[in-house]
Design a protein around this motif. Structure first.
Motif, PDB file in Angstrom:
ATOM      1  N   LYS A  74       1.049   4.167  -2.900  1.00 30.44           N
ATOM      2  CA  LYS A  74       0.577   5.402  -2.821  1.00 30.44           C
ATOM      3  C   LYS A  74       1.757   6.353  -3.506  1.00 30.44           C
ATOM      4  O   LYS A  74       1.464   7.526  -4.107  1.00 30.44           O
ATOM      5  CB  LYS A  74       0.844   5.752  -1.029  1.00 30.44           C
ATOM      6  CG  LYS A  74      -0.348   5.388  -0.357  1.00 30.44           C
ATOM      7  CD  LYS A  74      -0.313   5.200   1.022  1.00 30.44           C
ATOM      8  CE  LYS A  74       0.228   6.550   1.830  1.00 30.44           C
ATOM      9  NZ  LYS A  74       0.251   6.623   3.197  1.00 30.44           N
ATOM     10  N   LEU A 118      -7.156   2.855  -3.231  1.00 32.29           N
ATOM     11  CA  LEU A 118      -6.652   4.048  -2.528  1.00 32.29           C
ATOM     12  C   LEU A 118      -7.213   5.420  -3.317  1.00 32.29           C
ATOM     13  O   LEU A 118      -7.108   6.521  -2.958  1.00 32.29           O
ATOM     14  CB  LEU A 118      -5.239   4.027  -2.914  1.00 32.29           C
ATOM     15  CG  LEU A 118      -4.469   3.265  -1.846  1.00 32.29           C
ATOM     16  CD1 LEU A 118      -3.048   3.003  -2.074  1.00 32.29           C
ATOM     17  CD2 LEU A 118      -4.552   3.542  -0.212  1.00 32.29           C
ATOM     18  N   VAL A 141      -8.303   0.300   3.753  1.00 33.98           N
ATOM     19  CA  VAL A 141      -7.884  -0.666   2.568  1.00 33.98           C
ATOM     20  C   VAL A 141      -7.128  -1.503   2.937  1.00 33.98           C
ATOM     21  O   VAL A 141      -7.283  -2.748   2.324  1.00 33.98           O
ATOM     22  CB  VAL A 141      -7.040   0.599   1.573  1.00 33.98           C
ATOM     23  CG1 VAL A 141      -6.328  -0.316   0.494  1.00 33.98           C
ATOM     24  CG2 VAL A 141      -7.832   1.939   1.163  1.00 33.98           C
ATOM     25  N   ILE A 190       0.965  -1.294   0.024  1.00 31.50           N
ATOM     26  CA  ILE A 190      -0.146   0.036   0.006  1.00 31.50           C
ATOM     27  C   ILE A 190       0.860   1.186   0.110  1.00 31.50           C
ATOM     28  O   ILE A 190       0.518   2.060  -0.621  1.00 31.50           O
ATOM     29  CB  ILE A 190      -0.829  -0.125   1.102  1.00 31.50           C
ATOM     30  CG1 ILE A 190      -2.101  -1.136   1.056  1.00 31.50           C
ATOM     31  CG2 ILE A 190      -1.773   1.592   1.320  1.00 31.50           C
ATOM     32  CD1 ILE A 190      -3.064  -1.334   2.317  1.00 31.50           C
ATOM     33  N   GLU A 224      -6.562   4.625   4.915  1.00 32.25           N
ATOM     34  CA  GLU A 224      -5.623   3.643   4.468  1.00 32.25           C
ATOM     35  C   GLU A 224      -5.889   2.377   5.268  1.00 32.25           C
ATOM     36  O   GLU A 224      -5.474   1.377   4.727  1.00 32.25           O
ATOM     37  CB  GLU A 224      -4.205   4.175   4.776  1.00 32.25           C
ATOM     38  CG  GLU A 224      -3.032   3.177   4.473  1.00 32.25           C
ATOM     39  CD  GLU A 224      -1.770   3.780   4.667  1.00 32.25           C
ATOM     40  OE1 GLU A 224      -0.920   3.153   5.436  1.00 32.25           O
ATOM     41  OE2 GLU A 224      -1.560   5.036   4.433  1.00 32.25           O
TER      42      GLU A 224
END
Length: 215
Positions: free
Chosen positions: A179, A191, A205, A175, A202
């Motif tokens: 980003k 995201l 997710v 993740i 976050e």
């Protein structure tokens, strides 16, 4: 845990499903491997000391939407509807067929196989990993981690905990990478989504990706 109940009548199930005050989905596990409350507090304190508060909080994200109550459950479920529509999943059909053929080729000469271990258990983690944009060479690890969390970990709390850490730790790193460098995959898509004008948290997710891997 002093026993438990299993409702079987439709009316009871109907009412329970809507009574989130008494039957919340935020904590859905009832298993022999669940620690007693005092042990859970001790384990959390030890984890904070070893890994730090921030990382421990990342692990405590649940598995939305199945661990979500309304109104969160409504938008959490809607986030997953488009990527799992008939049109969206169609693009994974050929690679799924190819995976199935490769698995069969791996044992067909032996004339026998374990239908679960050698075939069925190998397919969902690998397909979902592909949807999440995770590398194919990690397929063996994903399968091992999922089995450790869902199957073997049912009677081995240490293995279950370590398997969860492996999955969460790996997904958390992915993740962070998305980003910085978004890709054409489900992690990047989640995201990029917004709820009430704000980016999807976050931690949400992370929990959703965890659910997809182990489900």
């Amino acid at each position: 845990w002093g026993g438990s109940f299993m409702p079987t009548r439709y009316e009871d199930l109907f009412n329970i499903a809507r009574d989130i005050e008494h039957y919340s989905s935020r904590d859905v596990l009832v298993a022999s491997v669940m620690p007693a409350p005092e042990d859970a507090e001790r384990q959390r304190a030890e984890a904070v000391e070893e890994y730090g508060e921030e990382l421990v909080q990342q692990y405590n994200v649940g598995a939305p939407p199945i661990t979500s109550d309304p109104p969160v459950h409504t938008w959490a479920r809607k986030l997953l509807l488009p990527p799992f529509s008939v049109t969206s999943v169609a693009k994974y059909e050929e690679e799924t067929r190819e995976l199935c053929r490769k698995l069969i080729d791996g044992f067909i000469k032996d004339g026998r196989a374990d239908g679960a271990v050698d075939y069925a258990q190998q397919i969902p983690p690998r397909v979902i990993a592909s949807m999440l944009g995770l590398p194919e060479e990690m397929a063996g690890e994903f399968t091992e981690w999922v089995r450790g969390f869902l199957e073997l970990g049912l009677t081995n709390p240490e293995l279950r905990e370590q398997s969860a850490k492996n999955i969460f730790g790996y997904l958390y790193a992915q993740i962070q990478e998305r980003k910085e460098n978004p890709k054409d995959d489900l992690i990047s898509e989640l995201l990029a989504q917004k709820v009430d004008g704000e980016p999807v948290p976050e931690a949400h997710v992370l929990g959703t990706c965890f659910l997809l891997i182990v489900a």
